[in-house]
Scaffold this active site. Structure first.
Site, mmCIF file in Angstrom:
data_model
loop_
_atom_site.group_PDB
_atom_site.id
_atom_site.type_symbol
_atom_site.label_atom_id
_atom_site.label_comp_id
_atom_site.label_asym_id
_atom_site.label_seq_id
_atom_site.Cartn_x
_atom_site.Cartn_y
_atom_site.Cartn_z
ATOM 1 N N ALA A 34 0.870 -1.025 0.001
ATOM 2 C CA ALA A 34 -0.215 -0.043 -0.096
ATOM 3 C C ALA A 34 0.788 1.045 0.000
ATOM 4 O O ALA A 34 0.409 2.353 -0.427
ATOM 5 C CB ALA A 34 -1.061 0.020 1.211
ATOM 6 N N LYS A 103 -23.460 -6.420 -0.880
ATOM 7 C CA LYS A 103 -23.996 -6.813 -2.253
ATOM 8 C C LYS A 103 -25.591 -6.287 -2.174
ATOM 9 O O LYS A 103 -26.175 -5.939 -3.178
ATOM 10 C CB LYS A 103 -23.863 -8.225 -2.667
ATOM 11 C CG LYS A 103 -24.430 -9.050 -1.713
ATOM 12 C CD LYS A 103 -23.372 -10.262 -1.070
ATOM 13 C CE LYS A 103 -24.178 -11.094 -0.110
ATOM 14 N NZ LYS A 103 -23.116 -11.845 0.516
ATOM 15 N N GLU A 125 -14.870 -5.102 -4.010
ATOM 16 C CA GLU A 125 -14.350 -6.297 -4.634
ATOM 17 C C GLU A 125 -15.198 -7.076 -3.573
ATOM 18 O O GLU A 125 -15.498 -8.410 -4.222
ATOM 19 C CB GLU A 125 -13.035 -6.131 -4.360
ATOM 20 C CG GLU A 125 -12.351 -7.429 -4.976
ATOM 21 C CD GLU A 125 -12.613 -7.716 -6.455
ATOM 22 O OE1 GLU A 125 -11.927 -7.007 -7.392
ATOM 23 O OE2 GLU A 125 -13.209 -8.371 -6.938
ATOM 24 N N GLY A 130 -16.503 -13.128 -2.604
ATOM 25 C CA GLY A 130 -15.613 -12.803 -1.682
ATOM 26 C C GLY A 130 -14.367 -12.886 -2.221
ATOM 27 O O GLY A 130 -13.719 -11.946 -2.639
ATOM 28 N N GLY A 183 -22.266 -24.539 9.033
ATOM 29 C CA GLY A 183 -22.057 -23.076 9.114
ATOM 30 C C GLY A 183 -21.966 -22.395 7.769
ATOM 31 O O GLY A 183 -21.544 -21.281 7.439
ATOM 32 N N GLU A 186 -27.023 -19.570 6.461
ATOM 33 C CA GLU A 186 -27.614 -18.713 7.710
ATOM 34 C C GLU A 186 -28.768 -19.529 8.189
ATOM 35 O O GLU A 186 -29.320 -20.200 7.769
ATOM 36 C CB GLU A 186 -27.986 -17.319 7.111
ATOM 37 C CG GLU A 186 -27.085 -16.434 6.326
ATOM 38 C CD GLU A 186 -26.141 -15.760 7.215
ATOM 39 O OE1 GLU A 186 -26.368 -15.699 8.620
ATOM 40 O OE2 GLU A 186 -24.814 -15.815 6.793
ATOM 41 N N LYS A 201 -25.687 -10.359 -6.631
ATOM 42 C CA LYS A 201 -24.419 -10.487 -7.287
ATOM 43 C C LYS A 201 -24.062 -10.260 -8.779
ATOM 44 O O LYS A 201 -23.540 -9.205 -9.298
ATOM 45 C CB LYS A 201 -23.702 -11.582 -6.912
ATOM 46 C CG LYS A 201 -23.365 -11.485 -5.436
ATOM 47 C CD LYS A 201 -22.902 -12.798 -4.900
ATOM 48 C CE LYS A 201 -22.743 -13.220 -3.277
ATOM 49 N NZ LYS A 201 -22.598 -14.466 -2.770
HETATM 50 N N1 LIG Z 1 -19.931 -13.316 6.058
HETATM 51 C C1 LIG Z 1 -19.253 -13.584 4.555
HETATM 52 O O1 LIG Z 1 -18.974 -14.873 4.310
HETATM 53 C C2 LIG Z 1 -20.012 -12.388 3.676
HETATM 54 C C3 LIG Z 1 -19.389 -12.610 2.372
HETATM 55 C C4 LIG Z 1 -19.496 -11.526 1.456
HETATM 56 C C5 LIG Z 1 -20.198 -10.545 1.690
HETATM 57 N N2 LIG Z 1 -20.552 -10.233 3.183
HETATM 58 C C6 LIG Z 1 -21.191 -8.813 3.543
HETATM 59 O O2 LIG Z 1 -20.470 -8.569 4.332
HETATM 60 C C7 LIG Z 1 -21.254 -7.574 5.209
HETATM 61 C C8 LIG Z 1 -21.005 -8.429 6.626
HETATM 62 O O3 LIG Z 1 -21.174 -9.515 6.862
HETATM 63 P P1 LIG Z 1 -21.030 -10.618 8.109
HETATM 64 O O4 LIG Z 1 -20.961 -11.817 8.044
HETATM 65 O O5 LIG Z 1 -19.604 -9.875 8.824
HETATM 66 O O6 LIG Z 1 -22.270 -10.022 9.152
HETATM 67 P P2 LIG Z 1 -22.413 -10.133 10.789
HETATM 68 O O7 LIG Z 1 -21.076 -11.503 11.316
HETATM 69 O O8 LIG Z 1 -23.721 -10.462 11.185
HETATM 70 O O9 LIG Z 1 -21.756 -8.892 11.187
HETATM 71 C C9 LIG Z 1 -22.404 -7.335 11.161
HETATM 72 C C10 LIG Z 1 -21.622 -6.428 12.268
HETATM 73 O O10 LIG Z 1 -22.306 -5.333 12.153
HETATM 74 C C11 LIG Z 1 -22.939 -4.874 13.301
HETATM 75 N N3 LIG Z 1 -24.276 -4.343 12.993
HETATM 76 C C12 LIG Z 1 -25.107 -4.571 12.436
HETATM 77 N N4 LIG Z 1 -26.174 -3.550 12.435
HETATM 78 C C13 LIG Z 1 -25.597 -2.582 13.175
HETATM 79 C C14 LIG Z 1 -26.041 -1.318 13.522
HETATM 80 N N5 LIG Z 1 -27.184 -0.827 13.260
HETATM 81 N N6 LIG Z 1 -25.191 -0.477 13.931
HETATM 82 C C15 LIG Z 1 -23.906 -0.797 14.126
HETATM 83 N N7 LIG Z 1 -23.433 -2.008 14.199
HETATM 84 C C16 LIG Z 1 -24.219 -2.878 13.330
HETATM 85 C C17 LIG Z 1 -22.878 -6.098 14.247
HETATM 86 O O11 LIG Z 1 -22.833 -5.683 15.606
HETATM 87 P P3 LIG Z 1 -22.850 -6.892 16.622
HETATM 88 O O12 LIG Z 1 -21.482 -7.456 16.546
HETATM 89 O O13 LIG Z 1 -22.949 -6.154 17.822
HETATM 90 O O14 LIG Z 1 -23.807 -7.844 16.330
HETATM 91 C C18 LIG Z 1 -21.797 -6.757 13.670
HETATM 92 O O15 LIG Z 1 -20.590 -6.567 14.254
HETATM 93 C C19 LIG Z 1 -22.743 -7.847 4.945
HETATM 94 O O16 LIG Z 1 -23.261 -7.041 3.957
HETATM 95 C C20 LIG Z 1 -22.623 -9.359 3.988
HETATM 96 O O17 LIG Z 1 -23.536 -9.446 3.143
HETATM 97 C C21 LIG Z 1 -20.349 -11.307 3.960
#
Ligand SMILES: NC(=O)c1ccc[n+]([C@@H]2O[C@H](COP(=O)([O-])OP(=O)(O)OC[C@H]3O[C@@H](n4cnc5c(N)ncnc54)[C@H](OP(=O)(O)O)[C@@H]3O)[C@@H](O)[C@H]2O)c1
Length: 422
Positions: A34, A103, A125, A130, A183, A186, A201
């Site tokens: 970077a 997405k 990206e 992913g 896992g 969901e 996507k």
């Molecule tokens: N997981 C994957 O493999 C994956 C892959 C591609 C894209 N994504 C995308 O990446 C994003 C995150 O996914 P993730 O799997 O990491 O989700 P996650 O594990 O449910 O984490 C969501 C985080 O956001 C916080 N949060 C939710 N609503 C909030 C609010 N209103 N104010 C403040 N904080 C808030 C939650 O807080 P708490 O921890 O306190 O609950 C948690 O830390 C999503 O858009 C998902 O579609 C995920």
């Protein structure tokens, strides 16, 4: 002296925590690439009492990050659509760069964000497949090409379920339960299995490939919920694999966008993408076919993509978010004009004359049969009729299904799977 790029992470869940961990653990190589030190200044979560695998200053107030003058980049990893869109808008209005993996939000709001952003960088990206750098491939690597078509296995959960059904003879419900147990799915897996996630996507990829603005409700989206062992048996018999595909094709100035289960030649590379993996084939008019394969989700793979965006922002490279503006000459092909071959599964009363009724309806709709299998279920006087058609239109298929449903001898809702031969 190495400068800092300060980031704030909104959402420290699966992906957010992995981003923070990788930034720490791979600090040296990331800093070398970077040219700056990427520092996580703070994070925002919903619940401060949750135990976390990373330790950074946390708050529950999104404004703490968006309004912090020392923060250069906001990383939105909270999920959801409307609230995340508000966060993204405010970030850009405050002249901060944005990185998001969201997405669902981009499926609806990517063009508004591109307009608000102007020269401010937006990295996304991580929003599609992913760990596979497909956004950069379309935006940069293939940018000399007209993209003729794109076919992708864009959702790992549904691909895992289909792989279990095909390789281990599981039915849909037990394959889904196993995916949840491991896992991969969901607690509420609806968007994974009904094609919604793959649709989000596909829309993002279609904007990069064609400059087309479409929303999920505009395109054909079907899921894998109704596939059963008969379909898999038919596919096997005729040399097909069944995959949930996102398909984008260009013909003249029309773009066809669709997500649905598809029978594809078992020998194609994309048919060999199994389990939770994702794969995408892109055909450019100059480069020919290119293939991309890798982990579609999971904390580390997704975080790897988030950090690649941060590195690009640190390098000071900025380009229009989606590569080019919405293209006024490009139109979405109406769903009913989409052409394909089709596989039919019909459950009928096992009596004479039924087949003649069915073929008469097909003939009226100008549909001809290509291959045929009839299975008898002796005890119940039910026959299963499985066949494929030559190429026809969605319109003809919808009319045919409506006519078939009027027949007394049809026992269950007719089921179709499209066949992707090209
Ligand atoms: N997981 C994957 O493999 C994956 C892959 C591609 C894209 N994504 C995308 O990446 C994003 C995150 O996914 P993730 O799997 O990491 O989700 P996650 O594990 O449910 O984490 C969501 C985080 O956001 C916080 N949060 C939710 N609503 C909030 C609010 N209103 N104010 C403040 N904080 C808030 C939650 O807080 P708490 O921890 O306190 O609950 C948690 O830390 C999503 O858009 C998902 O579609 C995920």
């Amino acid at each position: 002296m190495v400068k800092n790029l300060n980031i704030g992470v909104i959402g420290v869940g699966t992906v957010g925590a992995s981003v923070i961990k990788i930034l720490e653990e791979n600090k040296e190589v990331i800093c070398a690439r970077a040219g700056v030190d990427i520092k996580v200044k703070k994070g925002v979560v919903k619940n401060l009492n949750k135990s976390r695998s990373v330790s950074i200053p946390l708050s529950t107030d999104i404004e703490d990050i968006i309004n912090d003058k020392e923060i250069d980049v906001v990383v939105e990893l909270m999920g959801g659509i409307n609230e995340a869109y508000e966060v993204a808008k405010k970030t850009l209005q405050n002249k901060k760069a944005l990185v998001t993996a969201n997405k669902a939000m981009l499926a609806y709001h990517r063009y508004e964000l591109q307009q608000i952003a102007g020269n401010i960088p937006i990295g996304f990206e991580a929003s599609v497949c992913g760990g596979i750098p497909i956004i950069k491939a379309l935006k940069d690597g293939l940018s000399a090409n007209h993209i003729l078509s794109l076919r992708g296995i864009l959702n790992g959960t549904s691909n895992y379920i289909l792989t279990q059904m095909i390789q281990n003879n599981q039915d849909f419900c037990s394959a889904l339960q196993l995916a949840q147990h491991l896992g991969y799915a969901e607690a509420d897996p609806s968007l994974d299995i009904n094609g919604g996630d793959a649709g989000h996507k596909l829309l993002i990829l279609a904007s990069l490939a064609y400059g087309i603005d479409a929303k999920p409700q505009d395109i054909l989206i079907e899921g894998i919920e109704s596939i059963n062992g008969d379909d898999i048996e038919f596919a096997n018999e005729f040399g097909y694999a069944i995959k949930l595909l996102g398909i984008a094709k260009k013909q003249n100035n029309e773009i066809e966008l669709r997500v649905h289960p598809a029978m594809i030649d078992k020998n194609k590379m994309i048919a060999k993408v199994e389990g939770v993996m994702n794969g995408i084939s892109v055909i450019g008019d100059r480069v020919g076919e290119t293939l991309y394969y890798g982990a579609g989700a999971g904390g580390e793979a997704t975080a790897s993509a988030v950090i690649s965006d941060l590195i690009e922002i640190a390098r000071g490279k900025s380009s229009l978010m989606l590569g080019f503006e919405r293209s006024p000459q490009i139109n979405l092909k109406p769903k009913e004009n989409i052409q394909s071959r089709y596989y039919f599964r019909l459950s009928v009363d096992d009596k004479s004359g039924v087949l003649a009724q069915i073929t008469s309806i097909l003939t009226q709709n100008d549909i001809s049969i290509s291959t045929f299998l009839q299975k008898e279920i002796k005890q119940k006087n039910i026959a299963k009729i499985l066949f494929s058609t030559h190429t026809t239109t969605e319109r003809a298929i919808k009319n045919t299904i409506a006519e078939l449903k009027k027949l007394e001898s049809i026992i269950k809702e007719p089921y179709i799977i499209r066949i992707e031969d090209e």
